[in-house]
Design a protein around this motif. Structure first.
Motif, PDB file in Angstrom:
ATOM      1  N   LYS A  48       0.839  -1.205   0.000  1.00 14.54           N
ATOM      2  CA  LYS A  48       0.000   0.000   0.000  1.00 14.54           C
ATOM      3  C   LYS A  48       0.873   1.253   0.000  1.00 14.54           C
ATOM      4  CE  LYS A  48      -3.819   2.155   2.470  1.00 14.54           C
ATOM      5  NZ  LYS A  48      -4.720   2.077   3.632  1.00 14.54           N
ATOM      6  N   ALA A  49       1.960   1.228   0.740  1.00 18.08           N
ATOM      7  CA  ALA A  49       2.870   2.380   0.785  1.00 18.08           C
ATOM      8  C   ALA A  49       3.536   2.593  -0.573  1.00 18.08           C
ATOM      9  CB  ALA A  49       3.930   2.173   1.865  1.00 18.08           C
ATOM     10  N   ILE A  50       3.922   1.518  -1.249  1.00 23.17           N
ATOM     11  CA  ILE A  50       4.544   1.624  -2.567  1.00 23.17           C
ATOM     12  C   ILE A  50       3.551   2.209  -3.567  1.00 23.17           C
ATOM     13  CG2 ILE A  50       5.538   0.313  -4.495  1.00 23.17           C
ATOM     14  CD1 ILE A  50       7.386   0.630  -2.067  1.00 23.17           C
ATOM     15  N   THR A  51       2.312   1.733  -3.534  1.00 22.80           N
ATOM     16  CA  THR A  51       1.275   2.266  -4.427  1.00 22.80           C
ATOM     17  C   THR A  51       1.064   3.744  -4.168  1.00 22.80           C
ATOM     18  OG1 THR A  51       0.173   0.128  -4.540  1.00 22.80           O
ATOM     19  CG2 THR A  51      -1.153   2.057  -5.100  1.00 22.80           C
ATOM     20  N   GLN A  52       0.987   4.128  -2.900  1.00 21.95           N
ATOM     21  CA  GLN A  52       0.788   5.536  -2.544  1.00 21.95           C
ATOM     22  C   GLN A  52       1.969   6.385  -3.003  1.00 21.95           C
ATOM     23  OE1 GLN A  52      -2.065   6.489  -1.380  1.00 21.95           O
ATOM     24  NE2 GLN A  52      -1.568   8.629  -1.164  1.00 21.95           N
ATOM     25  N   LEU A  53       3.168   5.879  -2.846  1.00 14.62           N
ATOM     26  CA  LEU A  53       4.357   6.593  -3.289  1.00 14.62           C
ATOM     27  C   LEU A  53       4.318   6.816  -4.801  1.00 14.62           C
ATOM     28  CD1 LEU A  53       7.237   7.729  -2.800  1.00 14.62           C
ATOM     29  CD2 LEU A  53       8.070   5.411  -3.199  1.00 14.62           C
ATOM     30  N   ASN A  54       4.019   5.757  -5.537  1.00 12.19           N
ATOM     31  CA  ASN A  54       3.967   5.866  -6.990  1.00 12.19           C
ATOM     32  C   ASN A  54       2.864   6.811  -7.454  1.00 12.19           C
ATOM     33  OD1 ASN A  54       6.147   4.157  -7.452  1.00 12.19           O
ATOM     34  ND2 ASN A  54       4.862   2.345  -7.426  1.00 12.19           N
ATOM     35  N   ASN A  55       1.718   6.767  -6.795  1.00 15.21           N
ATOM     36  CA  ASN A  55       0.591   7.620  -7.180  1.00 15.21           C
ATOM     37  C   ASN A  55       0.785   9.076  -6.778  1.00 15.21           C
ATOM     38  OD1 ASN A  55      -0.746   5.432  -8.294  1.00 15.21           O
ATOM     39  ND2 ASN A  55      -1.968   5.049  -6.476  1.00 15.21           N
ATOM     40  N   SER A  56       1.537   9.317  -5.726  1.00 16.80           N
ATOM     41  CA  SER A  56       1.681  10.673  -5.184  1.00 16.80           C
ATOM     42  C   SER A  56       3.074  11.254  -5.379  1.00 16.80           C
ATOM     43  CB  SER A  56       1.362  10.663  -3.680  1.00 16.80           C
ATOM     44  OG  SER A  56       0.084  10.144  -3.451  1.00 16.80           O
ATOM     45  N   PHE A  57       3.898  10.637  -6.199  1.00 17.75           N
ATOM     46  CA  PHE A  57       5.283  11.067  -6.316  1.00 17.75           C
ATOM     47  C   PHE A  57       5.405  12.508  -6.800  1.00 17.75           C
ATOM     48  CE2 PHE A  57       9.511  11.373  -8.259  1.00 17.75           C
ATOM     49  CZ  PHE A  57      10.260  11.096  -7.139  1.00 17.75           C
ATOM     50  N   GLY A  58       4.600  12.904  -7.768  1.00 21.30           N
ATOM     51  CA  GLY A  58       4.640  14.283  -8.255  1.00 21.30           C
ATOM     52  C   GLY A  58       4.357  15.279  -7.134  1.00 21.30           C
ATOM     53  N   PHE A  59       3.366  14.951  -6.317  1.00 16.67           N
ATOM     54  CA  PHE A  59       3.017  15.819  -5.189  1.00 16.67           C
ATOM     55  C   PHE A  59       4.161  15.880  -4.181  1.00 16.67           C
ATOM     56  CE2 PHE A  59       1.127  16.132  -0.893  1.00 16.67           C
ATOM     57  CZ  PHE A  59       0.630  17.433  -0.985  1.00 16.67           C
ATOM     58  N   ILE A  60       4.731  14.730  -3.850  1.00 15.81           N
ATOM     59  CA  ILE A  60       5.846  14.674  -2.898  1.00 15.81           C
ATOM     60  C   ILE A  60       7.039  15.458  -3.434  1.00 15.81           C
ATOM     61  CG2 ILE A  60       7.509  13.130  -1.779  1.00 15.81           C
ATOM     62  CD1 ILE A  60       5.238  10.973  -1.839  1.00 15.81           C
ATOM     63  N   LYS A  61       7.327  15.258  -4.694  1.00 22.82           N
ATOM     64  CA  LYS A  61       8.482  15.922  -5.313  1.00 22.82           C
ATOM     65  C   LYS A  61       8.302  17.442  -5.381  1.00 22.82           C
ATOM     66  CE  LYS A  61      11.656  15.310  -9.113  1.00 22.82           C
ATOM     67  NZ  LYS A  61      11.951  14.625 -10.365  1.00 22.82           N
ATOM     68  N   SER A  62       7.040  17.896  -5.430  1.00 19.13           N
ATOM     69  CA  SER A  62       6.784  19.351  -5.496  1.00 19.13           C
ATOM     70  C   SER A  62       7.284  20.067  -4.245  1.00 19.13           C
ATOM     71  CB  SER A  62       5.300  19.621  -5.704  1.00 19.13           C
ATOM     72  OG  SER A  62       4.549  19.311  -4.543  1.00 19.13           O
ATOM     73  N   PHE A  63       7.437  19.366  -3.135  1.00 21.74           N
ATOM     74  CA  PHE A  63       7.975  19.974  -1.908  1.00 21.74           C
ATOM     75  C   PHE A  63       9.459  20.283  -2.030  1.00 21.74           C
ATOM     76  CE2 PHE A  63       4.226  17.809  -0.130  1.00 21.74           C
ATOM     77  CZ  PHE A  63       3.657  18.866   0.556  1.00 21.74           C
ATOM     78  N   LEU A  64      10.131  19.689  -3.000  1.00 19.76           N
ATOM     79  CA  LEU A  64      11.573  19.874  -3.170  1.00 19.76           C
ATOM     80  C   LEU A  64      11.928  21.125  -3.951  1.00 19.76           C
ATOM     81  CD1 LEU A  64      12.475  16.173  -4.022  1.00 19.76           C
ATOM     82  CD2 LEU A  64      12.444  17.278  -1.776  1.00 19.76           C
ATOM     83  N   ARG A  65      10.958  21.730  -4.547  1.00 22.48           N
ATOM     84  CA  ARG A  65      11.224  22.910  -5.399  1.00 22.48           C
ATOM     85  C   ARG A  65      11.250  24.173  -4.612  1.00 22.48           C
ATOM     86  NH1 ARG A  65       7.247  20.622  -9.909  1.00 22.48           N
ATOM     87  NH2 ARG A  65       8.575  18.904 -10.452  1.00 22.48           N
TER      88      ARG A  65
END
Length: 65
Positions: A48-65
């Motif tokens: 479930k965590a892997i699926t969430q990571l894959n589905n939300s990666f763009g959102f997570i990565k947006s915090f790095l900008r």
């Protein structure tokens, strides 16, 4: 004093380019702290965590900008 340990991993894939990429990813992961690695390992064990990571990666990565 830093301790350097060499390990051997087996990467199974039909694509040699994928194997090379995985080696590079693992080299980057080896630079992380034990705390970060343990958290990533915990996530890696949970589908479930892997699926969430894959589905939300763009959102997570947006915090790095």
């Amino acid at each position: 004093m830093a301790v350097e340990t060499h390990i051997q991993l087996t990467i199974k894939t039909d694509n040699p380019f994928e194997a090379r990429a995985k080696m590079e990813y693992l080299k980057e992961l080896s630079k992380l702290s034990n705390e970060s690695l343990s958290k990533l390992a915990e996530l890696a064990k949970n589908a479930k965590a892997i699926t969430q990571l894959n589905n939300s990666f763009g959102f997570i990565k947006s915090f790095l900008r």
